[in-house]
Motif scaffolding. Structure first.
Motif, mmCIF file in Angstrom:
data_model
loop_
_atom_site.group_PDB
_atom_site.id
_atom_site.type_symbol
_atom_site.label_atom_id
_atom_site.label_comp_id
_atom_site.label_asym_id
_atom_site.label_seq_id
_atom_site.Cartn_x
_atom_site.Cartn_y
_atom_site.Cartn_z
ATOM 1 N N LEU A 273 0.844 -1.189 0.000
ATOM 2 C CA LEU A 273 0.000 0.000 0.000
ATOM 3 C C LEU A 273 0.875 1.234 0.000
ATOM 4 C CD1 LEU A 273 -2.619 -0.963 2.728
ATOM 5 C CD2 LEU A 273 -2.810 -1.201 0.285
ATOM 6 N N ILE A 274 0.497 2.204 -0.739
ATOM 7 C CA ILE A 274 1.176 3.475 -0.718
ATOM 8 C C ILE A 274 0.453 4.406 0.234
ATOM 9 C CG2 ILE A 274 2.250 3.309 -2.964
ATOM 10 C CD1 ILE A 274 -0.086 4.549 -4.209
ATOM 11 N N SER A 275 1.179 5.328 0.822
ATOM 12 C CA SER A 275 0.602 6.189 1.841
ATOM 13 C C SER A 275 -0.618 6.931 1.346
ATOM 14 C CB SER A 275 1.658 7.205 2.311
ATOM 15 O OG SER A 275 2.772 6.542 2.854
ATOM 16 N N ALA A 276 -0.568 7.424 0.114
ATOM 17 C CA ALA A 276 -1.713 8.186 -0.397
ATOM 18 C C ALA A 276 -2.959 7.328 -0.534
ATOM 19 C CB ALA A 276 -1.359 8.818 -1.733
ATOM 20 N N LEU A 277 -2.779 6.062 -0.901
ATOM 21 C CA LEU A 277 -3.935 5.171 -0.975
ATOM 22 C C LEU A 277 -4.524 4.922 0.404
ATOM 23 C CD1 LEU A 277 -3.153 2.381 -3.599
ATOM 24 C CD2 LEU A 277 -5.041 3.984 -3.603
ATOM 25 N N ALA A 278 -3.651 4.803 1.402
ATOM 26 C CA ALA A 278 -4.148 4.585 2.744
ATOM 27 C C ALA A 278 -4.995 5.768 3.206
ATOM 28 C CB ALA A 278 -2.976 4.388 3.707
ATOM 29 N N LEU A 279 -4.546 6.976 2.897
ATOM 30 C CA LEU A 279 -5.329 8.155 3.264
ATOM 31 C C LEU A 279 -6.624 8.213 2.477
ATOM 32 C CD1 LEU A 279 -2.442 10.767 3.373
ATOM 33 C CD2 LEU A 279 -3.621 9.752 5.328
ATOM 34 N N HIS B 17 0.451 -1.385 6.000
ATOM 35 C CA HIS B 17 1.205 -2.612 6.244
ATOM 36 C C HIS B 17 2.049 -2.941 5.033
ATOM 37 C CE1 HIS B 17 -0.997 -3.545 9.914
ATOM 38 N NE2 HIS B 17 -2.112 -3.215 9.271
ATOM 39 N N GLY B 18 3.273 -3.359 5.264
ATOM 40 C CA GLY B 18 4.117 -3.825 4.170
ATOM 41 C C GLY B 18 4.342 -2.785 3.105
ATOM 42 N N GLN B 19 4.642 -1.562 3.491
ATOM 43 C CA GLN B 19 4.814 -0.512 2.486
ATOM 44 C C GLN B 19 6.098 -0.701 1.721
ATOM 45 O OE1 GLN B 19 3.896 3.469 3.627
ATOM 46 N NE2 GLN B 19 5.568 4.284 2.425
ATOM 47 N N VAL B 20 6.000 -0.761 0.397
ATOM 48 C CA VAL B 20 7.157 -0.889 -0.476
ATOM 49 C C VAL B 20 7.405 0.436 -1.143
ATOM 50 C CG1 VAL B 20 8.106 -2.050 -2.480
ATOM 51 C CG2 VAL B 20 6.678 -3.324 -0.890
ATOM 52 N N ASN B 21 8.559 1.001 -0.959
ATOM 53 C CA ASN B 21 8.875 2.293 -1.550
ATOM 54 C C ASN B 21 10.061 2.121 -2.474
ATOM 55 O OD1 ASN B 21 9.729 4.933 -2.115
ATOM 56 N ND2 ASN B 21 8.852 5.667 -0.210
ATOM 57 N N LEU B 22 9.845 2.295 -3.764
ATOM 58 C CA LEU B 22 10.904 2.113 -4.740
ATOM 59 C C LEU B 22 11.657 3.397 -5.036
ATOM 60 C CD1 LEU B 22 9.150 -0.266 -7.254
ATOM 61 C CD2 LEU B 22 10.586 -0.834 -5.299
ATOM 62 N N SER B 23 11.501 4.406 -4.182
ATOM 63 C CA SER B 23 12.190 5.670 -4.443
ATOM 64 C C SER B 23 13.260 5.962 -3.400
ATOM 65 C CB SER B 23 11.169 6.809 -4.466
ATOM 66 O OG SER B 23 10.484 6.906 -3.250
ATOM 67 N N GLY B 24 13.743 4.947 -2.691
ATOM 68 C CA GLY B 24 14.863 5.154 -1.798
ATOM 69 C C GLY B 24 14.525 5.027 -0.339
ATOM 70 N N MET B 25 13.234 4.936 0.024
ATOM 71 C CA MET B 25 12.860 4.783 1.420
ATOM 72 C C MET B 25 12.958 3.316 1.815
ATOM 73 S SD MET B 25 9.662 7.441 1.456
ATOM 74 C CE MET B 25 9.298 7.167 3.186
ATOM 75 N N GLU B 26 12.682 3.011 3.091
ATOM 76 C CA GLU B 26 12.828 1.658 3.601
ATOM 77 C C GLU B 26 11.874 0.700 2.914
ATOM 78 O OE1 GLU B 26 14.666 -1.254 5.646
ATOM 79 O OE2 GLU B 26 15.185 0.869 5.561
ATOM 80 N N LEU B 27 12.336 -0.487 2.620
ATOM 81 C CA LEU B 27 11.562 -1.473 1.896
ATOM 82 C C LEU B 27 11.440 -2.742 2.725
ATOM 83 C CD1 LEU B 27 10.293 -2.312 -0.877
ATOM 84 C CD2 LEU B 27 12.545 -3.209 -1.448
ATOM 85 N N SER C 277 3.626 7.952 -4.746
ATOM 86 C CA SER C 277 3.403 6.514 -4.861
ATOM 87 C C SER C 277 4.516 5.853 -5.647
ATOM 88 C CB SER C 277 2.050 6.241 -5.505
ATOM 89 O OG SER C 277 2.054 6.685 -6.848
ATOM 90 N N GLN C 278 4.641 4.550 -5.472
ATOM 91 C CA GLN C 278 5.675 3.780 -6.150
ATOM 92 C C GLN C 278 5.119 2.809 -7.185
ATOM 93 O OE1 GLN C 278 6.323 5.631 -2.961
ATOM 94 N NE2 GLN C 278 5.623 3.621 -2.351
ATOM 95 N N TYR C 279 3.810 2.564 -7.153
ATOM 96 C CA TYR C 279 3.195 1.651 -8.105
ATOM 97 C C TYR C 279 1.941 2.315 -8.647
ATOM 98 C CZ TYR C 279 2.648 -2.933 -10.211
ATOM 99 O OH TYR C 279 2.584 -3.962 -11.117
ATOM 100 N N PRO C 280 1.695 2.258 -9.948
ATOM 101 C CA PRO C 280 0.565 2.996 -10.524
ATOM 102 C C PRO C 280 -0.779 2.416 -10.094
ATOM 103 C CG PRO C 280 1.549 1.561 -12.170
ATOM 104 C CD PRO C 280 2.458 1.509 -10.974
#
Length: 353
Positions: A6-12, A20-30, A211-214
């Motif tokens: 889930l991306i933060s914006a979707l959660a909001l 839960h299980g946030q995947v960030n492909l732009s350099g943040m923690e994965l 977001s990291q995934y469209p």
């Protein structure tokens, strides 16, 4: 239940209290392993880019199948995206997502010249053009090579309508064009004279802020043999949290043929709404055309090696006597592909400059 990607914006957006299980492909923690639900939806014409666009997807979210996409990060920092039938490998820098390679049951490819897949952060108007080269193996013992260019541009921003009372705002759209040649069972010394297959792929992806995934994907991929069209695939996907899929994604009961979903002959499947003629005068391509209905038109000029050189896109209302001019001054004399995409239907012409 597996954690969702889930991306933060979707959660909001969907009122969730935690991510839960946030995947960030732009350099943040994965996290080490996460997933999302990917729904195949009806293909649609993406329309023109620009500022403050509104995309109404509320009538396009009929499901043609669901699948799960897994995200795994290993100890070296390589991100593996596992989809049905394929695994793709990526590495990130502070501002770039790089495609390293992929593999399936039939083929394996590695990028000898890395392919830029995304730039961060996404900013309207930003673009990047890069060459890439891929070395691969098909069916275990058939080598192949892909050589071409990828163009990535953040070409639109605006809002997405998912349902009558649900609108997602501050969306950015990324338009990616991959134009490349494929050479099978041939060594590098003979590459220039080989019988080549060419591919032009247009990919549109709609991203929420940061977001990291469209959230929505739309892809048209056209294959050429000796610069003549031999087929095309068209696909679209919606990527939503699992608990929201049933809210927006409903089974698609329409009896659609494979022309929306897979390899097909363009001329036999979709009615023509454009009627055109093309001629070259020196290094300028002239196209005159009539339109039976309004359309978004994309043109690309590429060579036999799959390198793209000229790109343009515009919208036009129904009418007659339209004229477009493509200036190719600066290109070497030779034969080129003129790729024409009209509301998702692809045409092509060989032009000699």
């Amino acid at each position: 239940m597996k954690h969702l990607f889930l991306i933060s914006a979707l959660a909001l957006l969907f009122g969730m209290t935690s991510v839960h299980g946030q995947v960030n492909l732009s350099g943040m923690e994965l996290a080490s392993a996460d997933s999302l639900v990917k729904s195949r939806i009806r293909y649609f014409s993406p329309g023109i880019g620009g500022r403050n666009r509104v995309w109404d997807f509320s009538e396009k979210l009929g499901s043609k199948g669901l699948s799960q996409v897994m995200f795994i990060k290993d100890s070296t920092g390589v991100v593996s995206i596992v989809e049905p039938g394929r695994i793709s490998y990526y590495r990130t820098t502070p501002d770039t997502l790089i495609l390293l390679g992929s593999e399936s049951a039939l083929e394996k490819r590695e990028y000898a010249v890395n392919k830029v897949f995304r730039k961060f952060p996404l900013v309207y108007g930003d673009s990047v053009v890069r060459h890439f080269r891929c070395e691969g193996m098909y069916c275990g013992d058939h080598p192949f090579r892909e050589v071409g260019t990828t163009t990535v541009k953040v070409d639109a921003d605006g809002s997405i309508v998912l349902a009558e009372n649900d609108t997602v705002r501050n969306v950015l759209r990324v338009h990616t064009i991959d134009s490349y040649s494929i050479c099978m069972d041939i060594d590098s010394a003979a590459l220039d004279t080989a019988r080549l297959t060419q591919v032009i792929e247009e990919r549109y992806e709609w991203y929420l802020p940061d977001s990291q995934y469209p959230i929505i994907e739309d892809v048209t991929s056209t294959t050429f043999l000796d610069m003549d069209v031999i087929g095309c695939t068209r696909h679209a996907w919606c990527n939503l949290p699992e608990d929201k899929v049933t809210c927006y994604i409903t089974p698609d009961d329409e009896d659609e043929t494979d022309e929306q979903e897979g390899f097909f002959n363009e001329d036999q499947q979709i009615p023509d709404i454009i009627h055109y003629e093309v001629e070259t005068r020196g290094n300028v391509i002239h196209m005159t055309y009539d339109l039976d209905e309004g359309a978004t038109i994309t043109t690309i000029v590429a060579n036999h090696m799959g390198m793209s050189y000229r790109y343009d896109q515009w919208t036009q209302e129904a009418g007659q006597g339209y004229f477009s001019e493509i200036d190719c001054n600066g290109l070497r004399p030779g034969i080129y592909i003129l790729y024409i995409n009209v509301n998702g239907k692809v045409y092509s012409e060989k032009v000699t400059l």
